[in-house]
Design a protein around this motif. Structure first.
Motif, PDB file in Angstrom:
ATOM      1  N   ARG A 286     -80.925  -0.626   1.608  1.00 35.59           N
ATOM      2  CA  ARG A 286     -79.609  -0.751   2.245  1.00 35.59           C
ATOM      3  C   ARG A 286     -79.118  -2.180   2.271  1.00 35.59           C
ATOM      4  NH1 ARG A 286     -81.068   2.146   7.773  1.00 35.59           N
ATOM      5  NH2 ARG A 286     -82.933   0.871   7.355  1.00 35.59           N
ATOM      6  N   ASN A 287     -80.011  -3.145   2.219  1.00 32.85           N
ATOM      7  CA  ASN A 287     -79.603  -4.538   2.352  1.00 32.85           C
ATOM      8  C   ASN A 287     -80.492  -5.402   1.456  1.00 32.85           C
ATOM      9  OD1 ASN A 287     -77.952  -6.492   3.393  1.00 32.85           O
ATOM     10  ND2 ASN A 287     -79.252  -6.913   5.152  1.00 32.85           N
ATOM     11  N   VAL A 288     -80.125  -5.499   0.195  1.00 33.89           N
ATOM     12  CA  VAL A 288     -80.992  -6.150  -0.789  1.00 33.89           C
ATOM     13  C   VAL A 288     -80.205  -7.155  -1.617  1.00 33.89           C
ATOM     14  CG1 VAL A 288     -82.509  -4.147  -0.971  1.00 33.89           C
ATOM     15  CG2 VAL A 288     -80.567  -4.374  -2.543  1.00 33.89           C
ATOM     16  N   ILE A 289     -80.946  -7.996  -2.316  1.00 34.13           N
ATOM     17  CA  ILE A 289     -80.351  -8.893  -3.296  1.00 34.13           C
ATOM     18  C   ILE A 289     -81.080  -8.682  -4.616  1.00 34.13           C
ATOM     19  CG2 ILE A 289     -81.833 -10.823  -2.591  1.00 34.13           C
ATOM     20  CD1 ILE A 289     -79.511 -12.680  -3.391  1.00 34.13           C
ATOM     21  N   LEU A 290     -80.304  -8.556  -5.667  1.00 34.16           N
ATOM     22  CA  LEU A 290     -80.837  -8.352  -7.013  1.00 34.16           C
ATOM     23  C   LEU A 290     -80.282  -9.437  -7.909  1.00 34.16           C
ATOM     24  CD1 LEU A 290     -82.116  -6.687  -9.394  1.00 34.16           C
ATOM     25  CD2 LEU A 290     -79.936  -5.448  -9.492  1.00 34.16           C
ATOM     26  N   GLU A 291     -81.148 -10.050  -8.678  1.00 37.07           N
ATOM     27  CA  GLU A 291     -80.694 -11.069  -9.626  1.00 37.07           C
ATOM     28  C   GLU A 291     -81.424 -10.892 -10.950  1.00 37.07           C
ATOM     29  OE1 GLU A 291     -80.135 -15.928 -10.014  1.00 37.07           O
ATOM     30  OE2 GLU A 291     -81.184 -15.058  -8.308  1.00 37.07           O
ATOM     31  N   TRP A 292     -80.653 -10.860 -12.008  1.00 36.99           N
ATOM     32  CA  TRP A 292     -81.202 -10.895 -13.363  1.00 36.99           C
ATOM     33  C   TRP A 292     -80.979 -12.302 -13.921  1.00 36.99           C
ATOM     34  CZ3 TRP A 292     -83.954  -7.549 -16.433  1.00 36.99           C
ATOM     35  CH2 TRP A 292     -84.123  -6.248 -15.949  1.00 36.99           C
ATOM     36  N   THR A 293     -82.059 -12.904 -14.404  1.00 37.42           N
ATOM     37  CA  THR A 293     -81.982 -14.263 -14.927  1.00 37.42           C
ATOM     38  C   THR A 293     -82.469 -14.297 -16.368  1.00 37.42           C
ATOM     39  OG1 THR A 293     -84.237 -14.807 -14.217  1.00 37.42           O
ATOM     40  CG2 THR A 293     -82.463 -15.171 -12.637  1.00 37.42           C
ATOM     41  N   ARG A 294     -82.234 -15.408 -17.018  1.00 41.45           N
ATOM     42  CA  ARG A 294     -82.839 -15.646 -18.339  1.00 41.45           C
ATOM     43  C   ARG A 294     -83.492 -17.017 -18.288  1.00 41.45           C
ATOM     44  NH1 ARG A 294     -79.078 -15.221 -23.460  1.00 41.45           N
ATOM     45  NH2 ARG A 294     -78.978 -17.485 -23.190  1.00 41.45           N
ATOM     46  N   ASP A 296     -83.882 -19.576 -20.047  1.00 40.99           N
ATOM     47  CA  ASP A 296     -83.259 -20.817 -20.515  1.00 40.99           C
ATOM     48  C   ASP A 296     -81.987 -21.166 -19.753  1.00 40.99           C
ATOM     49  OD1 ASP A 296     -82.091 -18.496 -21.631  1.00 40.99           O
ATOM     50  OD2 ASP A 296     -81.152 -19.671 -23.209  1.00 40.99           O
ATOM     51  N   LEU A 297     -81.604 -20.354 -18.764  1.00 41.61           N
ATOM     52  CA  LEU A 297     -80.419 -20.644 -17.956  1.00 41.61           C
ATOM     53  C   LEU A 297     -80.871 -21.336 -16.676  1.00 41.61           C
ATOM     54  CD1 LEU A 297     -78.495 -17.260 -18.323  1.00 41.61           C
ATOM     55  CD2 LEU A 297     -78.265 -19.322 -19.716  1.00 41.61           C
ATOM     56  N   GLU A 298     -80.407 -22.553 -16.438  1.00 44.75           N
ATOM     57  CA  GLU A 298     -80.881 -23.337 -15.296  1.00 44.75           C
ATOM     58  C   GLU A 298     -80.046 -23.121 -14.043  1.00 44.75           C
ATOM     59  OE1 GLU A 298     -81.158 -27.390 -16.468  1.00 44.75           O
ATOM     60  OE2 GLU A 298     -82.729 -27.044 -17.959  1.00 44.75           O
ATOM     61  N   ASN A 299     -78.743 -23.279 -14.139  1.00 44.12           N
ATOM     62  CA  ASN A 299     -77.898 -23.235 -12.947  1.00 44.12           C
ATOM     63  C   ASN A 299     -76.971 -22.023 -12.920  1.00 44.12           C
ATOM     64  OD1 ASN A 299     -78.908 -25.757 -11.972  1.00 44.12           O
ATOM     65  ND2 ASN A 299     -77.614 -26.793 -13.480  1.00 44.12           N
ATOM     66  N   SER A 300     -77.257 -21.042 -13.717  1.00 46.82           N
ATOM     67  CA  SER A 300     -76.447 -19.830 -13.732  1.00 46.82           C
ATOM     68  C   SER A 300     -77.384 -18.646 -13.947  1.00 46.82           C
ATOM     69  CB  SER A 300     -75.384 -19.896 -14.835  1.00 46.82           C
ATOM     70  OG  SER A 300     -75.991 -20.077 -16.106  1.00 46.82           O
ATOM     71  N   TYR A 301     -76.831 -17.472 -13.831  1.00 44.13           N
ATOM     72  CA  TYR A 301     -77.655 -16.285 -13.978  1.00 44.13           C
ATOM     73  C   TYR A 301     -76.936 -15.260 -14.843  1.00 44.13           C
ATOM     74  CZ  TYR A 301     -74.652 -14.801 -10.120  1.00 44.13           C
ATOM     75  OH  TYR A 301     -73.571 -14.518  -9.337  1.00 44.13           O
ATOM     76  N   VAL A 302     -77.636 -14.181 -15.139  1.00 43.26           N
ATOM     77  CA  VAL A 302     -77.078 -13.109 -15.971  1.00 43.26           C
ATOM     78  C   VAL A 302     -76.232 -12.176 -15.114  1.00 43.26           C
ATOM     79  CG1 VAL A 302     -77.657 -11.165 -17.464  1.00 43.26           C
ATOM     80  CG2 VAL A 302     -79.027 -13.259 -17.564  1.00 43.26           C
ATOM     81  N   PHE A 303     -76.812 -11.778 -13.963  1.00 44.12           N
ATOM     82  CA  PHE A 303     -76.103 -10.848 -13.079  1.00 44.12           C
ATOM     83  C   PHE A 303     -76.714 -10.938 -11.681  1.00 44.12           C
ATOM     84  CE2 PHE A 303     -75.676  -6.703 -11.028  1.00 44.12           C
ATOM     85  CZ  PHE A 303     -74.312  -6.470 -11.150  1.00 44.12           C
ATOM     86  N   MET A 304     -75.854 -10.866 -10.640  1.00 42.54           N
ATOM     87  CA  MET A 304     -76.347 -10.840  -9.265  1.00 42.54           C
ATOM     88  C   MET A 304     -75.616  -9.769  -8.480  1.00 42.54           C
ATOM     89  SD  MET A 304     -76.465 -13.750  -6.263  1.00 42.54           S
ATOM     90  CE  MET A 304     -77.825 -14.680  -6.928  1.00 42.54           C
ATOM     91  N   PHE A 305     -76.382  -9.117  -7.597  1.00 39.36           N
ATOM     92  CA  PHE A 305     -75.824  -8.092  -6.715  1.00 39.36           C
ATOM     93  C   PHE A 305     -76.302  -8.394  -5.302  1.00 39.36           C
ATOM     94  CE2 PHE A 305     -75.845  -4.085  -4.443  1.00 39.36           C
ATOM     95  CZ  PHE A 305     -74.719  -3.419  -4.908  1.00 39.36           C
ATOM     96  N   ARG A 306     -75.351  -8.579  -4.384  1.00 40.18           N
ATOM     97  CA  ARG A 306     -75.691  -8.780  -2.986  1.00 40.18           C
ATOM     98  C   ARG A 306     -74.504  -8.359  -2.131  1.00 40.18           C
ATOM     99  NH1 ARG A 306     -76.930 -14.847  -1.565  1.00 40.18           N
ATOM    100  NH2 ARG A 306     -77.028 -13.909   0.516  1.00 40.18           N
TER     101      ARG A 306
END
Length: 521
Positions: A286-294, A296-306
């Motif tokens: 019900r209250n989660v955070i999801l992050e997809w990273t790669r 070689d990406l330092e200050n950004s991400y592929v996808f985030m859900f919160r």
């Protein structure tokens, strides 16, 4: 009557009737398979131990016992074969009143209800025959299996037994293949790293540095494939340990760690791909955070859900409008994302990071180890250029298993195939390819195909386009729906130039040249 005759009179009664009557409270004891265990038992106070019979039994053994001691020595005539050579008395003299036995090298088959009987031959009573003085429910546990992806952190969990005095203890984590080195040791209230194997230096730490909570777990950071193995958690009061190690003490926990390489996923450029991941069991979603990273990406991400919605503020521009969740609510536990219209630049190592949002204050959970790692390889389709009238080979790498059915087809035509082996109907072949496609290697048994390359003869400009090759069914693969599967090979064919016009032009020039020769000669 001598003791032997007394034994003869009462032994059948012991073996057939000992389950009757009241028994003492059952003690439950757990041990990891392959380790020794002490089945403890003590004689009642003021018991004369000079002329006694000690018998250990197990509830599922009918006319055999686990161990018997009489005439001041082991009596093995009635011992079950399962325990031969694996039992010894902790105190053969019995002077201390200790009737415990040591069961060595335990197996899963040793699990069961054990009873300790003590019979005084000088004063035999029905109660002493029927009622055990100790009952132990032994549970032999197989090693806990733990799988983790390489380059992630893992917790090897272990807990101190209840009511343990944790003021002065020694803790040692070992791995079965390391002889004189350990994974981690804690003694004198601090880590003791003198005997630590070099492989683990700087990579292990206690989850509870003080151990006062009873948590003996360690964190193994940045795992590698070489970290796979069987780990043991050894623990004892330091006041009882004289040597530097407790390795000779059976572990209280065994973990079989399997470090997996990242999942490798191949897809041809221009196609969509699913990067799959699932939430751990029994997770509150019900209250989660999801992050997809790669990686070689330092200050950004592929996808985030919160906050129950996608958060795109820090998304890398490369993935703008190209990512979506397979389950937009996440309530099914499916954390997978769909990456659309892949390009060669999408290749890389992707990590799925997941955590309870209530415990995360920053915008990212990058410091949390990923629960899934995917190594994505975006492939460039093979390109073939040909001139009209030529034969071309649609080549697929040979396989090391027998294929019963495979197909070549054009992605824009869902109804027809270019070539199909093993199933289907000839009428489903597109008329354009009739009698023009055949196996390159004709010396193969129809149900044992390993070379899946085909020859397309006399190509024409209308043959230009994309060709997808699929293994439909094999010894290693059940029949699959090719409309919902990624192709095993993609080839782009370009038929260019005017082969026929070129031949006609050459003929015309030749005829003119010949006529000029006749005119002048």
């Amino acid at each position: 009557m001598n003791p032997g005759n007394k034994l003869g009179l009462f032994l059948p009664l012991m073996l057939l009737m000992w389950t009757r009557g009241q028994t003492p409270t059952t003690e439950t004891k757990e041990v990891c398979s392959g380790r020794d265990v002490v089945l403890s038992c003590s004689a009642p106070p003021d018991t004369d131990l000079n002329d006694v019979i000690l018998e250990w039994t197990r509830s599922d053994l009918e006319k055999k016992d686990v161990f018997m001691f009489r005439d001041r020595k082991p009596y093995l005539y009635y011992q079950h074969h399962q325990f031969k050579g694996r039992i010894e008395v902790k105190d053969p003299s019995f002077k201390s009143g200790d009737l415990s036995i040591i069961l060595k090298n335990t197996t899963l088959q040793d699990s069961g209800l054990y009873r300790c009987h003590l019979i005084n031959l000088s004063n035999i009573t029905e109660q002493s025959v029927l009622e055990p003085i100790k009952v132990i429910n032994l549970k032999v546990l197989g090693p806990e299996t733990l799988e983790v992806y390489s380059r992630t952190d893992v917790v090897l969990s272990c807990s101190a037994p209840p009511d343990t005095d944790l003021e002065e203890v020694i803790l040692e984590w070992t791995r079965s293949d390391l002889k004189k080195k350990d994974v981690f040791m804690f003694r004198d209230r601090k880590p003791y790293l003198y005997y630590q194997h070099h492989q683990f230096k700087g990579r292990t730490e206690l989850k509870d540095p003080s151990l006062q909570s009873g948590d003996l777990s360690i964190i193994l950071r940045n795992t590698t494939l070489q970290d796979s193995g069987e780990y043991g958690c050894h623990f004892k009061s330091l006041s009882h340990v004289k040597k530097r190690s407790v390795y000779n003490i059976p572990p209280i926990k065994v973990i079989n760690l399997k470090v997996l390489g990242p999942e490798t996923l191949e897809v041809y450029s221009g196609r969509d791909v699913v990067l799959s991941s699932s939430a751990p069991p029994d997770t509150d979603l019900r209250n989660v955070i999801l992050e997809w990273t790669r990686s070689d990406l330092e200050n950004s991400y592929v996808f985030m859900f919160r906050n129950r919605r996608p958060l795109l503020s820090y998304q890398d521009p490369q993935f703008t409008d190209r990512i979506e969740l397979t389950d937009p609510s996440l309530q099914s536990g499916d954390l997978s994302i769909i990456l659309k219209n892949t390009t060669l630049q999408d290749s890389g190592e992707y990590g799925c990071l997941f955590k309870s949002l209530s415990r995360v204050k920053k915008r990212s959970v990058l410091k949390t180890p990923p629960i899934k790692v995917v190594n994505l390889k975006v492939l460039e389709p093979e390109r073939i250029q040909a001139r009209p009238g030529q034969d071309v080979v649609l080549k697929m790498a040979p396989v090391d298993f027998n294929v019963t059915s495979f197909m070549w087809k054009r992605p824009e035509d869902q109804e027809h195939f270019v070539f199909l082996h093993g199933m289907g109907h000839p009428d489903h072949q597109h008329p354009q390819y009739k009698d023009r496609v055949e196996l390159e290697n004709q010396n193969q048994t129809p149900d044992q195909i390993t070379d899946l390359s085909v020859i397309l003869r006399r190509v024409q400009p209308t043959d230009s386009g994309t060709y997808n090759g699929y293994i439909v069914q094999s010894q290693q693969l059940r029949k699959r729906n090719v409309h919902q599967s990624e192709p095993d090979k993609v080839i782009i064919l370009e038929v260019t130039g005017g082969g026929c016009r070129f031949e006609a032009g050459f003929g015309f020039v030749a005829s003119v040249f010949i006529s000029l020769i006749f005119r002048f000669f």
